[in-house]
Design a protein around this motif. Structure first.
Motif, PDB file in Angstrom:
ATOM      1  N   GLN A   9       0.829  -1.208   0.000  1.00  0.00           N
ATOM      2  CA  GLN A   9       0.000   0.000   0.000  1.00  0.00           C
ATOM      3  C   GLN A   9       0.866   1.262   0.000  1.00  0.00           C
ATOM      4  OE1 GLN A   9      -2.570  -0.573   3.413  1.00  0.00           O
ATOM      5  NE2 GLN A   9      -4.319  -0.954   2.062  1.00  0.00           N
ATOM      6  N   ARG A  10       1.927   1.238   0.786  1.00  0.00           N
ATOM      7  CA  ARG A  10       2.819   2.389   0.862  1.00  0.00           C
ATOM      8  C   ARG A  10       3.510   2.630  -0.484  1.00  0.00           C
ATOM      9  NH1 ARG A  10       7.781   3.845   2.185  1.00  0.00           N
ATOM     10  NH2 ARG A  10       8.641   1.773   2.411  1.00  0.00           N
ATOM     11  N   GLN A  11       3.967   1.583  -1.110  1.00  0.00           N
ATOM     12  CA  GLN A  11       4.609   1.735  -2.411  1.00  0.00           C
ATOM     13  C   GLN A  11       3.609   2.176  -3.474  1.00  0.00           C
ATOM     14  OE1 GLN A  11       7.300  -1.272  -3.640  1.00  0.00           O
ATOM     15  NE2 GLN A  11       8.486  -1.150  -1.753  1.00  0.00           N
ATOM     16  N   ALA A  12       2.376   1.689  -3.378  1.00  0.00           N
ATOM     17  CA  ALA A  12       1.339   2.134  -4.315  1.00  0.00           C
ATOM     18  C   ALA A  12       1.067   3.630  -4.129  1.00  0.00           C
ATOM     19  CB  ALA A  12       0.071   1.325  -4.128  1.00  0.00           C
ATOM     20  N   ASP A  41       1.297  16.959  -1.152  1.00  0.00           N
ATOM     21  CA  ASP A  41       1.328  15.504  -1.319  1.00  0.00           C
ATOM     22  C   ASP A  41       2.619  14.912  -0.774  1.00  0.00           C
ATOM     23  OD1 ASP A  41      -1.160  15.550  -2.504  1.00  0.00           O
ATOM     24  OD2 ASP A  41      -0.411  15.275  -4.552  1.00  0.00           O
ATOM     25  N   ILE A  42       3.738  15.571  -1.068  1.00  0.00           N
ATOM     26  CA  ILE A  42       5.036  15.084  -0.592  1.00  0.00           C
ATOM     27  C   ILE A  42       5.090  15.127   0.929  1.00  0.00           C
ATOM     28  CG2 ILE A  42       7.521  15.576  -0.534  1.00  0.00           C
ATOM     29  CD1 ILE A  42       7.172  16.714  -3.413  1.00  0.00           C
ATOM     30  N   GLN A  43       4.618  16.213   1.497  1.00  0.00           N
ATOM     31  CA  GLN A  43       4.651  16.351   2.958  1.00  0.00           C
ATOM     32  C   GLN A  43       3.789  15.288   3.630  1.00  0.00           C
ATOM     33  OE1 GLN A  43       2.286  17.603   5.432  1.00  0.00           O
ATOM     34  NE2 GLN A  43       3.832  17.661   7.022  1.00  0.00           N
ATOM     35  N   HIS A  44       2.608  15.025   3.079  1.00  0.00           N
ATOM     36  CA  HIS A  44       1.734  14.007   3.666  1.00  0.00           C
ATOM     37  C   HIS A  44       2.337  12.614   3.526  1.00  0.00           C
ATOM     38  CE1 HIS A  44      -1.349  16.847   4.633  1.00  0.00           C
ATOM     39  NE2 HIS A  44      -1.552  17.192   3.368  1.00  0.00           N
ATOM     40  N   LEU A  45       2.973  12.353   2.413  1.00  0.00           N
ATOM     41  CA  LEU A  45       3.566  11.037   2.178  1.00  0.00           C
ATOM     42  C   LEU A  45       4.783  10.792   3.073  1.00  0.00           C
ATOM     43  CD1 LEU A  45       3.602   8.437   0.394  1.00  0.00           C
ATOM     44  CD2 LEU A  45       5.229   9.642  -1.056  1.00  0.00           C
ATOM     45  N   THR A  46       5.650  11.795   3.175  1.00  0.00           N
ATOM     46  CA  THR A  46       6.893  11.620   3.928  1.00  0.00           C
ATOM     47  C   THR A  46       6.758  11.987   5.401  1.00  0.00           C
ATOM     48  OG1 THR A  46       7.637  13.864   3.413  1.00  0.00           O
ATOM     49  CG2 THR A  46       8.294  12.098   1.882  1.00  0.00           C
ATOM     50  N   LYS A 116      15.672   4.223   1.335  1.00  0.00           N
ATOM     51  CA  LYS A 116      16.254   4.532   0.026  1.00  0.00           C
ATOM     52  C   LYS A 116      15.171   4.818  -1.008  1.00  0.00           C
ATOM     53  CE  LYS A 116      19.787   4.583  -2.823  1.00  0.00           C
ATOM     54  NZ  LYS A 116      20.633   5.740  -2.898  1.00  0.00           N
ATOM     55  N   GLU A 117      14.052   4.059  -0.952  1.00  0.00           N
ATOM     56  CA  GLU A 117      12.994   4.273  -1.950  1.00  0.00           C
ATOM     57  C   GLU A 117      12.351   5.640  -1.803  1.00  0.00           C
ATOM     58  OE1 GLU A 117       9.348   2.097   0.434  1.00  0.00           O
ATOM     59  OE2 GLU A 117      10.290   1.075  -1.238  1.00  0.00           O
ATOM     60  N   THR A 120      14.771   8.018  -3.395  1.00  0.00           N
ATOM     61  CA  THR A 120      14.673   7.891  -4.849  1.00  0.00           C
ATOM     62  C   THR A 120      13.418   8.596  -5.355  1.00  0.00           C
ATOM     63  OG1 THR A 120      15.840   5.784  -4.778  1.00  0.00           O
ATOM     64  CG2 THR A 120      14.541   6.235  -6.751  1.00  0.00           C
ATOM     65  N   PHE A 121      12.312   8.440  -4.638  1.00  0.00           N
ATOM     66  CA  PHE A 121      11.061   9.120  -4.979  1.00  0.00           C
ATOM     67  C   PHE A 121      11.262  10.630  -4.970  1.00  0.00           C
ATOM     68  CE2 PHE A 121       7.650  11.417  -2.714  1.00  0.00           C
ATOM     69  CZ  PHE A 121       6.709  11.477  -3.714  1.00  0.00           C
ATOM     70  N   LEU A 122      11.914  11.159  -3.922  1.00  0.00           N
ATOM     71  CA  LEU A 122      12.130  12.602  -3.816  1.00  0.00           C
ATOM     72  C   LEU A 122      13.044  13.111  -4.925  1.00  0.00           C
ATOM     73  CD1 LEU A 122      12.463  12.832   0.064  1.00  0.00           C
ATOM     74  CD2 LEU A 122      10.531  13.598  -1.330  1.00  0.00           C
ATOM     75  N   TYR A 123      14.067  12.343  -5.260  1.00  0.00           N
ATOM     76  CA  TYR A 123      14.943  12.718  -6.366  1.00  0.00           C
ATOM     77  C   TYR A 123      14.142  12.760  -7.677  1.00  0.00           C
ATOM     78  CZ  TYR A 123      18.580  12.515  -9.897  1.00  0.00           C
ATOM     79  OH  TYR A 123      19.351  12.773 -10.998  1.00  0.00           O
ATOM     80  N   THR A 124      13.285  11.765  -7.884  1.00  0.00           N
ATOM     81  CA  THR A 124      12.470  11.713  -9.106  1.00  0.00           C
ATOM     82  C   THR A 124      11.506  12.889  -9.166  1.00  0.00           C
ATOM     83  OG1 THR A 124      12.648   9.310  -9.076  1.00  0.00           O
ATOM     84  CG2 THR A 124      10.920  10.255 -10.462  1.00  0.00           C
ATOM     85  N   ILE A 125      10.884  13.218  -8.041  1.00  0.00           N
ATOM     86  CA  ILE A 125       9.981  14.379  -7.994  1.00  0.00           C
ATOM     87  C   ILE A 125      10.763  15.656  -8.309  1.00  0.00           C
ATOM     88  CG2 ILE A 125       8.700  15.856  -6.385  1.00  0.00           C
ATOM     89  CD1 ILE A 125       6.941  13.691  -7.229  1.00  0.00           C
ATOM     90  N   ALA A 126      11.978  15.777  -7.768  1.00  0.00           N
ATOM     91  CA  ALA A 126      12.793  16.963  -8.036  1.00  0.00           C
ATOM     92  C   ALA A 126      13.104  17.072  -9.528  1.00  0.00           C
ATOM     93  CB  ALA A 126      14.085  16.922  -7.225  1.00  0.00           C
ATOM     94  N   GLN A 127      13.426  15.966 -10.174  1.00  0.00           N
ATOM     95  CA  GLN A 127      13.711  15.990 -11.615  1.00  0.00           C
ATOM     96  C   GLN A 127      12.456  16.358 -12.403  1.00  0.00           C
ATOM     97  OE1 GLN A 127      16.884  16.000 -12.370  1.00  0.00           O
ATOM     98  NE2 GLN A 127      17.110  15.618 -10.189  1.00  0.00           N
ATOM     99  N   THR A 128      11.309  15.859 -11.950  1.00  0.00           N
ATOM    100  CA  THR A 128      10.036  16.193 -12.600  1.00  0.00           C
ATOM    101  C   THR A 128       9.762  17.689 -12.479  1.00  0.00           C
ATOM    102  OG1 THR A 128       9.181  13.991 -12.113  1.00  0.00           O
ATOM    103  CG2 THR A 128       7.555  15.699 -12.639  1.00  0.00           C
ATOM    104  N   MET A 129      10.017  18.244 -11.296  1.00  0.00           N
ATOM    105  CA  MET A 129       9.835  19.685 -11.103  1.00  0.00           C
ATOM    106  C   MET A 129      10.783  20.468 -12.000  1.00  0.00           C
ATOM    107  SD  MET A 129       9.223  20.224  -7.065  1.00  0.00           S
ATOM    108  CE  MET A 129       7.611  19.898  -6.375  1.00  0.00           C
ATOM    109  N   GLY A 130      12.021  20.029 -12.071  1.00  0.00           N
ATOM    110  CA  GLY A 130      12.981  20.696 -12.948  1.00  0.00           C
ATOM    111  C   GLY A 130      12.537  20.674 -14.394  1.00  0.00           C
ATOM    112  N   SER A 131      12.005  19.531 -14.831  1.00  0.00           N
ATOM    113  CA  SER A 131      11.492  19.427 -16.206  1.00  0.00           C
ATOM    114  C   SER A 131      10.315  20.360 -16.420  1.00  0.00           C
ATOM    115  CB  SER A 131      11.075  17.991 -16.508  1.00  0.00           C
ATOM    116  OG  SER A 131      12.188  17.143 -16.478  1.00  0.00           O
TER     117      SER A 131
END
Length: 193
Positions: A9-12, A41-46, A116-117, A120-131
């Protein structure tokens, strides 16, 4: 089995937040609102203390713009000292064209760690924001270039019209200069013959 179910559920939820954030940021008409919703969303998740997006000026040091969730006062947001703490994880985006910046996540304490996951999620979100910032920057740049080109073409058209309508050389130079000043967005100019 219960632990496996909770982990699934957490990974989903991580994947859902990532997909929604990507879609929201890339397709946003109200970009600032999309950023704030993504930060929530990030704050609620993390369960982080604070989540911030910082856009840096061209020097790469000073803050140009920032967004935080939960929202803080404007003076504390723009103070670079509040952005450098032991408990703030920084995830910089790798873009060549858009302004530099980062996604910052403030943990409750410097000693707390995330899996680590999540990193990795936060790094991916950061790249998405940069894009998303890069796409927005490119669109704004393109719009500016189209406006400038349209202004230039209108000036050429007006100059062509003036030359075909006016036989008085002095009036042609004066009116032509006015057209050029308007097209170039300048207040003063001189024509030498």
């Amino acid at each position: 089995r219960v632990q496996a179910h909770m982990e699934a559920q957490r990974q989903a939820k991580i994947l859902q937040v990532l997909a929604e954030a990507s879609s929201r940021l890339i397709q946003a008409e109200q970009f600032e609102q999309a950023i704030l919703e993504t930060l929530a969303d990030i704050q609620h998740l993390t369960e982080a203390k604070r989540v911030v997006v910082v856009i840096l000026q061209d020097d790469g040091i000073h803050v140009s713009q920032s967004f935080t969730y939960p929202k803080l006062t404007e003076s504390s947001i723009l103070n670079p000292g509040t952005l450098i703490t032991d408990s703030l994880l920084r995830f910089e985006w790798d873009v060549q064209i858009a302004p530099k910046g980062f996604l910052g996540i403030e943990k409750d304490s410097p000693s707390s760690t995330w899996q680590k996951e999540i990193q990795t999620f936060l790094y991916t979100i950061a790249q998405t924001m940069g894009s998303a910032f890069q796409q927005r920057y490119l669109l704004q740049t393109l719009e500016q270039r189209v406006k400038a080109r349209t202004r230039e073409l209108n000036a050429l058209y007006e100059l062509a019209s003036l030359t075909s309508e006016t036989t008085d050389f002095t009036a042609l130079l004066r009116d032509g200069l006015d057209v050029l000043l308007t097209a170039l967005d300048k207040r003063k100019g001189v024509v030498y013959t």
